[in-house]
Structure formats: structure tokens, C-alpha cells
Enzyme design. Structure first.
Site: not given
Length: 161
Positions: A17, A90, A127
């Protein structure tokens, strides 16, 4: 003034991030980080804790504003006059979902979405994965800003104790 938003749940903020936010901060005068509230998800950190961690880890950039938002991201953008959303990608699987969101957002408000490929170092990072590995005792210190790692370790210990 050129402004953009980097949205997400940031539970917690990762180096992936942070990489996208830092790169956006070099391209825009102001980067808003929108911590999106999802009532259907139980986070490890409260919204206020997430905001604090993001503010702490982005303070050195000088042009990042962190806020929470409950509702449509395009409403956040309209209220602040933000014409662009920055999204990190990603993998190809991210693109499929994010393209649909970008088209919906543009159709609703005219806000553009810009896709930034993640650094290969962080192409696997999420996360959720970080929390899972950390809760099982794995070392994730290299995947998080130092202050975030300390808070994550403390939070896992709190939940166990």
C-alpha cells in the site's frame, strides 16, 4: 491543484500500500487516502487506528491526507473535487475486478481510475495474508512499516491473552 485518491480498507497498511501511495504522492499535489468503511467486515484494527497508522507512516511525504469514508468512493471524490482514483494492481485477477469498478465509477461520476502495477517485491502481498501469517507466528516484519508491525504483533497478543 492535482489531486487523487488511494482507497482501501488498510487493515493494516502494508509496504505494498505504502509503495502505491508514495508513487502517487510524486505525481499529485495532494493524495487523499480513503479508509473505506465496510460494515460487513470485522477489522483487526478500528478505523481510527488505521487512520493513525497511515498518518504515521506517510507523514514524511507531506502531501497525504487520510480520512475515512462510508459510502460510494465516487461521492468521496465529488465532495472533495478529486478527479482520479489510483489503484495498485498485483495480478491479472486484480485487473478483472478493478476494471469493472473503474467503469462503474466513471459511469457514475466521470472520475478516472489509474492503474499502477505493484512493485514485484509486493505482488503477492495483502493485508489478509499478512494477518494470517502473523497470527500463526510467521515473521512479516519485512512486509509492514515498523510501527505497523509493532501494533500488529501487539494486537495479536491482545487477542490471544
Amino acid at each position: 491543484m492535482r489531486r487523487a485518491v488511494c482507497p482501501g480498507s488498510f487493515d493494516p497498511i502494508t509496504n505494498g500500500h505504502l509503495d502505491i501511495i508514495e508513487r502517487a504522492s510524486r505525481l499529485y499535489d495532494v493524495v487523499h487516502v480513503a479508509v473505506l468503511i465496510n460494515k460487513n467486515k470485522q477489522g483487526m484494527f478500528t478505523i481510527e487506528e488505521r487512520i493513525g497508522l497511515i498518518e504515521e507512516t506517510t507523514a514524511k511525504l507531506g502531501n497525504v491526507k487520510v480520512e475515512s469514508h462510508n459510502g460510494l468512493l465516487v461521492d468521496f471524490c465529488k465532495e472533495r473535487g478529486i478527479p482520479a482514483i489510483i489503484k495498485g494492481l498485483r495480478a491479472v485477477s486484480d485487473f478483472d475486478y478493478e476494471l469493472q469498478m473503474a467503469q462503474m465509477n466513471h459511469g457514475l461520476s466521470g472520475v478516472e481510475t489509474l492503474f499502477v502495477p505493484t512493485s514485484p517485491t509486493y505482488s503477492f502481498l495483502s493485508s489478509t495474508l499478512v494477518k494470517e501469517v502473523a497470527s500463526l507466528g510467521g515473521d512479516v516484519s519485512h512486509l509492514l512499516p515498523e510501527a505497523v508491525h509493532r501494533r500488529l504483533v501487539d494486537r495479536i497478543a491482545e487477542r490471544r491473552g
